[in-house]
Structures are given as C-alpha cells and as structure tokens.
Enzyme design. Structure first.
Site, PDB file in Angstrom:
ATOM      1  N   ASN A   9      28.951  -6.429  70.691  1.00 16.96           N
ATOM      2  CA  ASN A   9      28.400  -7.109  71.865  1.00 16.96           C
ATOM      3  C   ASN A   9      29.570  -7.782  72.584  1.00 16.96           C
ATOM      4  O   ASN A   9      30.053  -8.818  72.146  1.00 16.96           O
ATOM      5  CB  ASN A   9      27.359  -8.148  71.404  1.00 16.96           C
ATOM      6  CG  ASN A   9      26.795  -8.954  72.557  1.00 16.96           C
ATOM      7  OD1 ASN A   9      27.064  -8.662  73.726  1.00 16.96           O
ATOM      8  ND2 ASN A   9      26.004  -9.975  72.232  1.00 16.96           N
ATOM      9  N   TRP A  10      30.015  -7.147  73.661  1.00 18.63           N
ATOM     10  CA  TRP A  10      31.196  -7.667  74.358  1.00 18.63           C
ATOM     11  C   TRP A  10      30.867  -8.914  75.183  1.00 18.63           C
ATOM     12  O   TRP A  10      31.771  -9.576  75.689  1.00 18.63           O
ATOM     13  CB  TRP A  10      31.789  -6.597  75.288  1.00 18.63           C
ATOM     14  CG  TRP A  10      32.484  -5.474  74.568  1.00 18.63           C
ATOM     15  CD1 TRP A  10      32.628  -5.309  73.214  1.00 18.63           C
ATOM     16  CD2 TRP A  10      33.135  -4.347  75.172  1.00 18.63           C
ATOM     17  NE1 TRP A  10      33.329  -4.151  72.942  1.00 18.63           N
ATOM     18  CE2 TRP A  10      33.657  -3.543  74.125  1.00 18.63           C
ATOM     19  CE3 TRP A  10      33.341  -3.930  76.498  1.00 18.63           C
ATOM     20  CZ2 TRP A  10      34.359  -2.347  74.373  1.00 18.63           C
ATOM     21  CZ3 TRP A  10      34.038  -2.747  76.738  1.00 18.63           C
ATOM     22  CH2 TRP A  10      34.536  -1.974  75.688  1.00 18.63           C
ATOM     23  N   LYS A  11      29.582  -9.193  75.363  1.00 19.53           N
ATOM     24  CA  LYS A  11      29.141 -10.333  76.203  1.00 19.53           C
ATOM     25  C   LYS A  11      29.833 -10.253  77.569  1.00 19.53           C
ATOM     26  O   LYS A  11      30.078  -9.144  78.049  1.00 19.53           O
ATOM     27  CB  LYS A  11      29.400 -11.658  75.471  1.00 19.53           C
ATOM     28  CG  LYS A  11      28.778 -11.648  74.063  1.00 19.53           C
ATOM     29  CD  LYS A  11      28.708 -12.983  73.417  1.00 19.53           C
ATOM     30  CE  LYS A  11      28.094 -12.848  72.024  1.00 19.53           C
ATOM     31  NZ  LYS A  11      27.978 -14.116  71.323  1.00 19.53           N
ATOM     32  N   HIS A  95      18.671 -11.804  72.852  1.00 19.55           N
ATOM     33  CA  HIS A  95      19.822 -12.512  72.281  1.00 19.55           C
ATOM     34  C   HIS A  95      19.619 -14.017  72.501  1.00 19.55           C
ATOM     35  O   HIS A  95      19.093 -14.437  73.535  1.00 19.55           O
ATOM     36  CB  HIS A  95      21.112 -12.032  72.952  1.00 19.55           C
ATOM     37  CG  HIS A  95      22.331 -12.533  72.252  1.00 19.55           C
ATOM     38  ND1 HIS A  95      22.800 -13.809  72.430  1.00 19.55           N
ATOM     39  CD2 HIS A  95      23.143 -11.948  71.341  1.00 19.55           C
ATOM     40  CE1 HIS A  95      23.862 -13.981  71.652  1.00 19.55           C
ATOM     41  NE2 HIS A  95      24.090 -12.869  70.981  1.00 19.55           N
ATOM     42  N   GLU A  97      21.542 -16.295  73.384  1.00 24.54           N
ATOM     43  CA  GLU A  97      22.137 -16.830  74.627  1.00 24.54           C
ATOM     44  C   GLU A  97      21.191 -16.593  75.801  1.00 24.54           C
ATOM     45  O   GLU A  97      21.071 -17.444  76.688  1.00 24.54           O
ATOM     46  CB  GLU A  97      23.510 -16.172  74.870  1.00 24.54           C
ATOM     47  CG  GLU A  97      24.555 -16.737  73.910  1.00 24.54           C
ATOM     48  CD  GLU A  97      25.676 -15.774  73.540  1.00 24.54           C
ATOM     49  OE1 GLU A  97      25.864 -14.753  74.227  1.00 24.54           O
ATOM     50  OE2 GLU A  97      26.367 -16.049  72.533  1.00 24.54           O
ATOM     51  N   GLU A 167      20.273 -13.171  63.742  1.00 21.32           N
ATOM     52  CA  GLU A 167      21.453 -13.912  64.180  1.00 21.32           C
ATOM     53  C   GLU A 167      21.152 -15.410  64.160  1.00 21.32           C
ATOM     54  O   GLU A 167      20.583 -15.945  65.119  1.00 21.32           O
ATOM     55  CB  GLU A 167      21.826 -13.504  65.612  1.00 21.32           C
ATOM     56  CG  GLU A 167      22.184 -12.044  65.765  1.00 21.32           C
ATOM     57  CD  GLU A 167      23.119 -11.812  66.946  1.00 21.32           C
ATOM     58  OE1 GLU A 167      24.237 -11.376  66.717  1.00 21.32           O
ATOM     59  OE2 GLU A 167      22.740 -12.123  68.078  1.00 21.32           O
ATOM     60  N   GLY A 173      29.361 -17.443  67.338  1.00 23.30           N
ATOM     61  CA  GLY A 173      30.534 -17.936  68.052  1.00 23.30           C
ATOM     62  C   GLY A 173      31.081 -19.248  67.508  1.00 23.30           C
ATOM     63  O   GLY A 173      31.933 -19.870  68.122  1.00 23.30           O
ATOM     64  N   SER A 213      29.356 -14.714  63.774  1.00 25.67           N
ATOM     65  CA  SER A 213      30.697 -14.876  63.191  1.00 25.67           C
ATOM     66  C   SER A 213      30.988 -13.883  62.071  1.00 25.67           C
ATOM     67  O   SER A 213      31.704 -14.200  61.124  1.00 25.67           O
ATOM     68  CB  SER A 213      30.910 -16.321  62.725  1.00 25.67           C
ATOM     69  OG  SER A 213      30.844 -17.207  63.828  1.00 25.67           O
ATOM     70  N   GLY A 234      30.156 -10.082  67.882  1.00 23.02           N
ATOM     71  CA  GLY A 234      30.603 -10.620  69.168  1.00 23.02           C
ATOM     72  C   GLY A 234      32.115 -10.714  69.207  1.00 23.02           C
ATOM     73  O   GLY A 234      32.817  -9.735  69.460  1.00 23.02           O
ATOM     74  N   GLY A 235      32.645 -11.901  68.950  1.00 25.52           N
ATOM     75  CA  GLY A 235      34.080 -12.169  69.081  1.00 25.52           C
ATOM     76  C   GLY A 235      34.974 -11.138  68.416  1.00 25.52           C
ATOM     77  O   GLY A 235      35.951 -10.663  69.021  1.00 25.52           O
TER      78      GLY A 235
HETATM   79  P1  PGA Z   1      29.791 -13.715  67.272  1.00 22.92           P
HETATM   80  O1  PGA Z   1      28.555 -13.241  68.191  1.00 22.92           O
HETATM   81  O2  PGA Z   1      30.132 -12.547  66.376  1.00 22.92           O
HETATM   82  O3  PGA Z   1      30.892 -14.027  68.246  1.00 22.92           O
HETATM   83  O4  PGA Z   1      29.327 -14.899  66.502  1.00 22.92           O
HETATM   84  C1  PGA Z   1      27.543 -12.441  67.672  1.00 22.92           C
HETATM   85  C2  PGA Z   1      26.486 -12.236  68.713  1.00 22.92           C
HETATM   86  O5  PGA Z   1      26.221 -13.161  69.490  1.00 22.92           O
HETATM   87  O6  PGA Z   1      25.875 -11.159  68.797  1.00 22.92           O
END
Ligand code: PGA
Length: 251
Positions: A9-11, A95, A97, A167, A173, A213, A234-235
């Site tokens: 997930n590149w966001k 998600h 967010e 999640e 994050g 994470s 994500g990251g």
């Molecule tokens: P993260 O994000 O790996 O940066 O914690 C995961 C996600 O939000 O899908």
C-alpha cells in the site's frame, strides 16, 4: 487452499519518476527471484494503469480506494468500473486512514464492497481496533462488529471473494507491531467468526492478511502463524529491497 498474498500500500507517496523506479526495482527482483505468494501493488490512482502494464505476470494491481457510487457526477472520485477497466484486480476498502480521516461509515463501506463485487474487483477489506479499544480489552468486540456491520450483510458468494486485512490501528505507521501471538489470536478469532456465520469451509478458504508496521525483520515471525496468510505493507513497501524480502518470507 487459500491464497498467500503480500500487498503493498503505497498510500500518497512517490512522484511519477520515483514510482517508476520503485516498480522497476520490484519487477526486476521478482523476475530474478520468483516468490511463492501473490504480489499485489496498490499505488496512487495516477499510476495504477502503469503498474498494471509494467508488472504484468509478476504482480496484481490494486486501487487504494473506490467511490461508493457508480459512474456519474461525483467530481474527484474514481469508480470501481474505471479501476476494473484499466486492468486492476484488487481494491483496498475500509483502510483505517479512510475510516478516520474521510469519515467512511459502515454504510459507505458496504456500498464500496458492492461496487467491487459488481466489477469483479477483489476487495481487501481492512478491519482493526485502535489503541484505546485494545487497552480497554474491547478489541475482539470491535473487530467482530466491523465484520458484522459491513461484510456480513453480503452472502457467502461475495464473502468468499473477499480478502481481509487485520490492521490494528495502533500498529499502523507507528513502528509498534502486534506480536505474532497477538496477531495470530486475532486472525483465528476472525476466521472463527466467519466460520460461525458462513461455515468452516468458506472461512478456511479466506485469506487474512496482517498489516501494521510489518517489515523485513518481523515478517517471518508473523507469516509463520497458522492463520496469517500474508501482509498489507505500508512504509516497508516503499523500499524495493525490503518489500522483496517480505515477499520472500511468505512460503
Ligand atoms: P504500515 O502501514 O506498514 O506503514 O504500518 C500498513 C497499512 O496501513 O496498510
């Protein structure tokens, strides 16, 4: 046998040249060293078609979101129909967010899932408790409700076409990961909850990914758990070597 999946997930990250560089490094790595899992990449919409075309045969492309409505006068939105038409096959829905920053309610998420099913997109439906809910020991109730209020409004046929991502919001994050035991406990709970409603066979075939994470160091421990079928990253998915290492941990 359920699918093993690592999804990036590149966001809202990367300019076009940076996105191309990342994509090329990932495809190069996947060609050199084929992996045992399905690889899914969810870039920003602007780059979706490029990801479809440049990763063909190596990875699947996903949208990070879709509109809850069909095509029409919805300025700034992108429909599931459009996502399907550029060749993407997955779509992240719900998600945390989006739930938190864009106030996506269960009704909206249900409509988004419907749009995905209508357009043959596999939804990656995200659920998970926040920090307060875990410390107050309400995490199982919260996750059960997130399933019941949205996914359980569909029939077995649709539910069977869904990928779930657990999640925990406190882990996204933040660098705080759920321990393999904490994650396994919740994944087993989710599978049991689905089994109670739709039967053991369906629950057994559903892929449940862990996100929050997850990185090249902790992925092996998480993926070794019986009910963890991969990750939503994500990251760590923004660095090709880290992402490839994570893909290689899923056997
Ligand atoms: P993260 O994000 O790996 O940066 O914690 C995961 C996600 O939000 O899908």
């Amino acid at each position: 046998m359920r699918d093993k999946i690592v999804a990036a997930n590149w966001k809202m990250n990367k300019s076009l040249p940076q996105a191309i560089e990342l994509m090329q490094a990932i495809t190069f790595g996947l060609k050199q060293n084929p992996v045992a899992c399905k690889v899914v990449i969810a870039p920003p919409f602007l780059y979706l078609e490029r990801v479809v075309n440049e990763t063909k045969g190596l990875a699947h492309a996903a949208a990070q979101n879709c509109c809850s409505r069909n095509n029409g006068a919805y300025t700034g939105e992108v429909s599931a129909d459009m996502i399907q038409s550029v060749g993407a096959s997955y779509c992240i829905v719900g998600h945390s967010e989006r739930r938190k920053l864009y106030a996506e309610t269960p009704d909206v998420l249900e409509a988004k899932l419907q749009r995905c099913y209508d357009h043959s997109l596999t939804p990656i439906f995200c659920i998970g408790e926040n920090h307060a809910e875990r410390t107050e020991n309400r995490h199982f109730d919260v996750v059960a409700q997130q399933l019941e209020y949205v996914l359980f409004n569909f029939g077995a046929e649709e539910v069977a076409k869904t990928v779930i991502a657990y999640e925990p919001v406190w882990a996204i994050g933040t660098g705080l990961t759920a321990s393999p035991e904490q994650a396994q406990e919740m994944h087993a709970f989710i599978r049991k909850h689905i089994a109670d409603k739709f039967g053991l066979e369906l629950a057994d075939d559903i892929s449940i990914l862990y996100g929050g994470s997850c990185n090249a160091q902790n992925a092996a421990g998480l993926f070794a758990q019986q009910d963890i079928d991969g990750g939503l990253i994500g990251g760590a998915a923004l660095v090709a070597d880290d992402f490839l290492k994570i893909c290689n941990e899923l056997r």
